[in-house]
Design an enzyme around this catalytic site. Structure first.
Site, PDB file in Angstrom:
ATOM      1  N   ASP A  38       0.829  -1.190   0.000  1.00  0.00           N
ATOM      2  CA  ASP A  38       0.000   0.000   0.000  1.00  0.00           C
ATOM      3  C   ASP A  38       0.874   1.254   0.000  1.00  0.00           C
ATOM      4  O   ASP A  38       1.998   1.223   0.524  1.00  0.00           O
ATOM      5  CB  ASP A  38      -0.922   0.013   1.225  1.00  0.00           C
ATOM      6  CG  ASP A  38      -1.999  -1.049   1.147  1.00  0.00           C
ATOM      7  OD1 ASP A  38      -2.289  -1.526   0.027  1.00  0.00           O
ATOM      8  OD2 ASP A  38      -2.553  -1.413   2.201  1.00  0.00           O
ATOM      9  N   TYR A  45       6.541  -8.997   8.329  1.00  0.00           N
ATOM     10  CA  TYR A  45       6.117  -7.626   8.615  1.00  0.00           C
ATOM     11  C   TYR A  45       6.316  -7.301  10.089  1.00  0.00           C
ATOM     12  O   TYR A  45       6.269  -8.189  10.955  1.00  0.00           O
ATOM     13  CB  TYR A  45       4.630  -7.435   8.301  1.00  0.00           C
ATOM     14  CG  TYR A  45       4.253  -7.646   6.860  1.00  0.00           C
ATOM     15  CD1 TYR A  45       4.238  -6.595   5.957  1.00  0.00           C
ATOM     16  CD2 TYR A  45       3.881  -8.917   6.401  1.00  0.00           C
ATOM     17  CE1 TYR A  45       3.867  -6.789   4.630  1.00  0.00           C
ATOM     18  CE2 TYR A  45       3.516  -9.119   5.085  1.00  0.00           C
ATOM     19  CZ  TYR A  45       3.514  -8.054   4.199  1.00  0.00           C
ATOM     20  OH  TYR A  45       3.152  -8.259   2.893  1.00  0.00           O
ATOM     21  N   ASP A  86      -7.281   0.258   8.607  1.00  0.00           N
ATOM     22  CA  ASP A  86      -6.017   0.886   8.984  1.00  0.00           C
ATOM     23  C   ASP A  86      -6.311   2.282   9.536  1.00  0.00           C
ATOM     24  O   ASP A  86      -7.471   2.680   9.664  1.00  0.00           O
ATOM     25  CB  ASP A  86      -5.035   0.939   7.806  1.00  0.00           C
ATOM     26  CG  ASP A  86      -5.571   1.732   6.616  1.00  0.00           C
ATOM     27  OD1 ASP A  86      -6.504   2.540   6.798  1.00  0.00           O
ATOM     28  OD2 ASP A  86      -5.056   1.538   5.498  1.00  0.00           O
ATOM     29  N   ARG A 139      -3.928  -6.041   7.864  1.00  0.00           N
ATOM     30  CA  ARG A 139      -5.009  -5.207   8.396  1.00  0.00           C
ATOM     31  C   ARG A 139      -6.107  -6.079   8.998  1.00  0.00           C
ATOM     32  O   ARG A 139      -6.592  -5.846  10.109  1.00  0.00           O
ATOM     33  CB  ARG A 139      -5.612  -4.355   7.279  1.00  0.00           C
ATOM     34  CG  ARG A 139      -4.750  -3.219   6.792  1.00  0.00           C
ATOM     35  CD  ARG A 139      -5.435  -2.484   5.656  1.00  0.00           C
ATOM     36  NE  ARG A 139      -5.372  -3.225   4.402  1.00  0.00           N
ATOM     37  CZ  ARG A 139      -6.258  -3.118   3.415  1.00  0.00           C
ATOM     38  NH1 ARG A 139      -7.322  -2.342   3.562  1.00  0.00           N
ATOM     39  NH2 ARG A 139      -6.114  -3.784   2.299  1.00  0.00           N
TER      40      ARG A 139
END
Length: 297
Positions: free
Chosen positions: A38, A66, A80, A179
């Site tokens: 993103d 991550y 988010d 997310r």
């Protein structure tokens, strides 16, 4: 030039923006990225250049790692911190690290996820975020993803203003929405939640320590020196070595007899010494043969 540029994608650019910039810098159209990030997320984004674009699907399939932050007490429409708030609740519980670790461990292994409405997943030929922007909520099929490792970052728990946040590291399969993982973790803890921060720290064998920023790329006097060999992008595939006679057949894209000792993975690499020649897989219609998937001339 043929190879893999391990890029550290900055915030503010889409993955496609990065591809466009690399095309201009390297003066070639044969450029592809290996897994969308993103715009507001930074992190490891290997960029394939030249013949390396042939392995984009294989690098896309690799595990990703991550570092994420979750905030309890607020849920948003995008899952988010950039989306409109749709639910709030004061976090009254005092969660210990032991409590949080226990919940995180319950997500280890294969889990089910429903893709978020603000995502690029297509339903009936239309992307979910397009429906979402029209104010529509579409029924989405569950998908199975794998969480290979998940761990609370020590000392990251922060309680303030009836909200609670903490960070965790996660290694997961392709297609995992962090997310959504944050939202589901929040549900297990009994509160609305959203992902308040995310950095991709590793893709396959590429991690933060061996990436380059755009600033470093623009300052480089020898662009070719920044590229990793194509073989590094498929190191997770097992290797089948051939002699010089078979090498010629491989480079011509011929079907070959499967070896008596089958490679551990399918597909697999075919090499002549250290030279990556092709990626082959067993033939779907003839168990005695193997066929090329990609050939590197």
């Amino acid at each position: 030039m043929d190879g893999i540029l391990p890029l550290w994608k900055p915030k503010g650019l889409t993955s496609h923006d990065c591809v466009f910039k690399i095309r201009k810098i390297f003066q070639t159209k044969k450029v592809g990225h290996t897994g969308t990030l993103d715009p507001e997320v930074e992190g490891v984004l290997p960029i394939c250049i030249g013949q390396a674009t042939k392995i984009v699907p294989f690098l896309t399939e690799t595990r990703k790692t991550y570092s994420a932050e979750i905030t309890l007490g607020t849920a948003t429409e995008t899952e988010d911190r950039y989306g409109k708030i749709i639910e709030e609740a004061n976090v009254l519980d005092e969660f210990s690290s032991v409590d949080i670790k226990q919940v995180l461990s319950s997500f280890h292994g294969e889990i089910k996820q429903i893709p978020p409405m603000y995502s690029a997943v297509k339903i009936n030929g239309k992307k979910l975020y397009e429906y979402a922007r029209e104010g529509k909520v579409i029924e989405r099929p569950q998908r199975t993803v794998a969480i290979h490792h998940i761990q609370l970052c020590e000392g990251s728990i922060n309680k303030s203003s009836n909200r609670l946040s903490f960070k965790f590291d996660v290694e997961c399969s392709k297609g995992t929405y962090i997310r959504t993982l944050c939202v589901d973790i929040g549900k297990e803890l009994g509160y609305p939640a959203h992902m308040s921060g995310l950095v991709r720290t590793k893709t396959g064998c590429f991690d933060k320590d061996n990436t380059y920023t755009f600033e470093e790329i623009n300052q480089a006097t020898d662009l070719a020196s920044l590229l990793e060999p194509i073989v590094k992008g498929v190191e997770d595939l097992s290797v089948y070595y051939v002699d010089e006679h078979i090498k010629k057949k491989v480079l011509n894209g011929q079907k070959l007899n499967l070896p008596d000792l089958l490679p551990a993975t399918d597909p697999f690499r075919v090499q002549y010494h250290d030279e990556l020649l092709a990626i082959y897989k067993s033939h779907p219609d003839d168990k005695q043969l193997m066929k090329p998937v990609r050939v590197f001339n």
